[in-house]
Design a protein around this motif. Structure first.
Motif, PDB file in Angstrom:
ATOM      1  N   UNK A 366     -10.050 -43.798  -2.514  1.00  0.00           N
ATOM      2  CA  UNK A 366      -9.518 -44.611  -1.440  1.00  0.00           C
ATOM      3  C   UNK A 366      -8.010 -44.737  -1.538  1.00  0.00           C
ATOM      4  N   UNK A 367      -7.356 -44.911  -0.395  1.00  0.00           N
ATOM      5  CA  UNK A 367      -5.926 -45.122  -0.423  1.00  0.00           C
ATOM      6  C   UNK A 367      -5.201 -44.547   0.765  1.00  0.00           C
ATOM      7  N   UNK A 368      -3.892 -44.368   0.576  1.00  0.00           N
ATOM      8  CA  UNK A 368      -2.979 -43.969   1.632  1.00  0.00           C
ATOM      9  C   UNK A 368      -2.421 -42.582   1.294  1.00  0.00           C
ATOM     10  N   UNK A 369      -2.486 -41.654   2.233  1.00  0.00           N
ATOM     11  CA  UNK A 369      -2.104 -40.270   1.990  1.00  0.00           C
ATOM     12  C   UNK A 369      -0.582 -40.132   1.962  1.00  0.00           C
ATOM     13  N   UNK A 370      -0.093 -39.440   0.938  1.00  0.00           N
ATOM     14  CA  UNK A 370       1.347 -39.245   0.794  1.00  0.00           C
ATOM     15  C   UNK A 370       1.892 -38.289   1.849  1.00  0.00           C
ATOM     16  N   UNK A 371       3.208 -38.317   1.979  1.00  0.00           N
ATOM     17  CA  UNK A 371       3.948 -37.418   2.876  1.00  0.00           C
ATOM     18  C   UNK A 371       3.510 -37.541   4.331  1.00  0.00           C
ATOM     19  N   UNK A 372       3.134 -38.743   4.711  1.00  0.00           N
ATOM     20  CA  UNK A 372       2.864 -39.059   6.105  1.00  0.00           C
ATOM     21  C   UNK A 372       3.848 -40.143   6.548  1.00  0.00           C
ATOM     22  N   UNK A 373       3.780 -40.479   7.818  1.00  0.00           N
ATOM     23  CA  UNK A 373       4.740 -41.402   8.394  1.00  0.00           C
ATOM     24  C   UNK A 373       4.251 -42.843   8.265  1.00  0.00           C
ATOM     25  N   UNK A 374       5.030 -43.670   7.548  1.00  0.00           N
ATOM     26  CA  UNK A 374       4.723 -45.093   7.385  1.00  0.00           C
ATOM     27  C   UNK A 374       5.949 -45.882   7.842  1.00  0.00           C
ATOM     28  N   UNK A 375       5.901 -46.375   9.066  1.00  0.00           N
ATOM     29  CA  UNK A 375       7.056 -47.099   9.588  1.00  0.00           C
ATOM     30  C   UNK A 375       6.671 -47.902  10.822  1.00  0.00           C
ATOM     31  N   UNK A 376       7.518 -48.869  11.144  1.00  0.00           N
ATOM     32  CA  UNK A 376       7.485 -49.558  12.431  1.00  0.00           C
ATOM     33  C   UNK A 376       8.708 -49.080  13.198  1.00  0.00           C
ATOM     34  N   UNK A 377       8.479 -48.670  14.440  1.00  0.00           N
ATOM     35  CA  UNK A 377       9.560 -48.031  15.187  1.00  0.00           C
ATOM     36  C   UNK A 377       9.654 -48.612  16.591  1.00  0.00           C
ATOM     37  N   UNK A 378      10.879 -48.985  16.970  1.00  0.00           N
ATOM     38  CA  UNK A 378      11.180 -49.287  18.363  1.00  0.00           C
ATOM     39  C   UNK A 378      12.013 -48.135  18.909  1.00  0.00           C
ATOM     40  N   UNK A 379      12.483 -48.272  20.117  1.00  0.00           N
ATOM     41  CA  UNK A 379      13.223 -47.171  20.738  1.00  0.00           C
ATOM     42  C   UNK A 379      14.494 -46.821  19.984  1.00  0.00           C
TER      43      UNK A 379
END
Length: 644
Positions: A366-379
């Motif tokens: 279980x967990x979070x896959x590396x080298x992916x996009x983890x962010x909060x983005x506005x314009x």
């Protein structure tokens, strides 16, 4: 009264006869369809026994009569590409099919990488999608269905859709990029019939009679023909799953305390920390199945506060529910889709904000896959979510038992998703499948070759072009030569090129180490189209493939390799030296080798192997450094000389 009764009786009989006489069409023959140009294509349907039916198309009338089973079929001639046309079908009733185009029709099939819609890659291809408005490219997606007992003659749903802004995100990404290139090259309408289902092995797509050389598949088919067996297994597995999830919800501390763990004012000061993205068994929770909660405090600048935002959480194994400041913003129920959630206006506030993810893992890591996009983005701004997160175990459970995917069983998808198409005239097939056969790659060439022969026999259109994708690179790279089931499967695919009128799109540079569903579907679609241009459209001078291994010669302590499809020459792309060649002697122990280009050949050697007998190239799950290309920019296929 008796006379009235007789009148009503005979009236009802006449109505019943008329209702039985209504001519009907299959879903494929419907408004917006694309017919194969310059061909004799079939039109078919149903009516009353011995009912006369006429089909009018392009100024010609074609007459036929239904058989005792109520089925009718006729063959019509199609002109060169163009349209729109109309088709009138007349029996006791009359039907009109409108907005018909004549052009190139391709059947698109395989597993999830052919299913994967443009919606899944919309961030990568935002400009392409925004510019797409082409009603001459059309897509018919066949919903998943299987049947083990009889070949079906129609679908339960499905319709032709045009490549317009309203529809384009539902198109197969691979198939769309293929069609886009074909359209731009030849300026003809393109019809895509998409019969593909995620996770499926090759024998699910072969008819029962096409499996006669594979007794294991036939035995499995005979087992699942018993509907009582199938229903019993489903009931048992559903009961186990319901009980597992019920117990999970009941025991999850994060959902059952006086304050839920996702609430913004919950006190998580006692939680431990973990560096994400990563698998949690690397960071304090080994061999843990169940629910783990993750929590992160972020600082939102005033410039982002109050604005709608996109929330990217990479990929999570297996399922997740995400909250922002105590408010639920999204959930995904299995591991493969990218997590892309919408944060509504007014939810983000200036200063401290709380992000919470409730993650359920049923088996594996279980967990979070590396080298992916983890962010909060506005314009105009973004916040990186990678780094330290707090975590706490909600509940631990044993792994959830596997379930039986009956759509993976032999012949089931052929019967329900291919059989209803075989009357429909096509130019050829594009195929993207093989990932589900990597656990047992030996013999894939034989089964896959049988599928091609099976479909060609059923369509009765001769040896139509069959173009397929070789498996992309996937999983972590290795520093030394190793055995690889993915490489073995690619070799089986390469050897299938011995089947008449086939071509293969190499994809070892288009994958992603951490995703079995790579985003780069444009490269794949373009390479399929390149192969089609040569194989199906007779552009004989076109270099449509990267180098393909042909033969070897042993010259003392060196091996000289010959290739086809070398184009205007071989190159080591992006480097001075060729990489990912390995060599072995009689002991079959492969070591990295030197390799250099000499004309259209390659010479391979190693000082560690005095008497070489075989060579491998790009033999790995993920041969990321493999760099043999032709000057036209197409990669060489992986190969092993000792398996030919």
């Amino acid at each position: 009264m008796k006379a009235l009764t007789r009148f009503v009786f005979f009236f009802l009989i006449c109505c019943f006869r008329d209702s039985q006489a209504i001519v009907k069409l299959p879903r494929l023959i419907s408004n917006g369809m694309v017919l194969q140009q310059l061909s004799r294509v079939k039109v078919w349907g149903w009516g009353a026994p011995a009912e006369k039916v006429s089909v009018t198309f392009n100024g010609q009338v074609y007459d036929t009569t239904t058989g005792e089973d109520g089925k009718w079929i006729t063959t019509i001639a199609t002109p060169k590409a163009g349209g729109p046309y109309e088709m009138k079908i007349k029996g006791t009733n009359e039907l009109l099919v409108t907005n018909i185009l004549v052009g190139e029709v391709w059947l698109c099939s395989g597993q999830s990488n052919m299913v994967l819609p443009l919606e899944r890659v919309k961030e990568k291809y935002a400009d392409v999608i925004a510019a797409t408005d082409n009603p001459l490219i059309r897509h018919f997606f066949i919903p998943t269905r299987f049947d083990f007992n009889v070949p079906l003659d129609d679908f339960q749903s499905g319709r032709w859709e045009t490549a317009t802004p309203e529809n384009i995100l539902r198109f197969s990404a691979t198939a769309y990029f293929f069609a886009k290139d074909i359209f731009e090259k030849y300026n003809v309408p393109v019809g895509l019939i998409n019969a593909s289902v995620g996770g499926t092995p090759v024998d699910a797509w072969i008819s029962e009679d096409g499996l006669r050389e594979f007794p294991g598949s036939l035995a499995l088919l005979n087992q699942v023909k018993d509907s009582s067996y199938v229903n019993r297994i489903r009931r048992q597995e559903n009961a186990v799953s319901r009980e597992w999830y019920t117990r999970l919800r009941r025991n999850d501390e994060g959902m059952n305390g006086p304050v839920k763990w996702f609430e913004a004012d919950y006190d998580a000061s006692g939680w431990k920390t973990m560096n994400l993205p990563d698998f949690w068994d690397n960071q304090g929770l080994p061999n843990t199945k169940g629910v783990v909660w993750f929590r992160k405090e972020i600082e939102v600048p005033a410039s982002m506060a109050g604005k709608a935002a996109r929330f990217f959480m990479g990929r999570i194994v297996d399922s997740d529910s995400v909250y922002v400041n105590g408010r639920f913003v999204g959930t995904i129920g299995y591991q493969y889709p990218p997590r892309r959630y919408q944060i509504p206006e007014g939810l983000l506030k200036p200063g401290k904000n709380i992000i919470v993810a409730r993650v359920i893992n049923t088996s594996g890591r279980g967990g979070f896959i590396k080298d992916k996009n983890y962010e909060i983005r506005t314009a105009d701004a973004s916040i990186n979510l990678a780094g330290l997160w707090q975590y706490k175990l909600g509940t631990r459970q044993e792994p959830l038992a596997d379930v039986t995917f009956f759509q993976y069983k032999p012949a089931g998808l052929y019967n329900a998703m291919i059989s209803p198409v075989i009357n429909y005239g096509i130019k050829g097939v594009i195929w993207y499948q093989g990932e589900s056969n990597t656990s047992n790659p030996s013999g894939y060439k034989s089964v896959f070759s049988s599928l091609i022969a099976n479909w060609r026999q059923k369509w009765n259109q001769g040896d139509f072009p069959f173009i397929y994708v070789q498996l992309a690179n996937f999983m972590e790279t290795k520093s030394q030569p190793v055995e690889s089931q993915w490489a073995q499967l690619r070799e089986e695919q390469r050897l299938a090129l011995g089947v008449t009128n086939t071509a293969m799109a190499v994809a070892i540079d288009a994958g992603e180490w951490n995703d079995i569903h790579p985003l780069d579907k444009q490269t794949i679609g373009k390479r399929l189209a390149l192969a089609a241009r040569k194989l199906a459209y007779d552009e004989q001078k076109l270099v449509s493939s990267g180098p393909l291994y042909q033969s070897m010669q042993i010259r003392k302590n060196k091996i000289v390799l010959s290739f086809s499809h070398t184009g205007s020459g071989l190159i080591a792309k992006g480097a001075q030296q060729l990489k990912h060649f390995a060599i072995a002697g009689a002991d079959k122990k492969y070591v990295w080798a030197n390799a250099r280009i000499k004309g259209h050949k390659i010479i391979v050697w190693s000082h560690e192997v005095k008497q070489p007998l075989s060579v491998r190239y790009a033999w790995a799950d993920n041969p990321a450094s493999a760099n043999l290309y032709n000057k036209e920019g197409l990669p060489a296929s992986p190969f092993s000389t000792d398996l030919n």
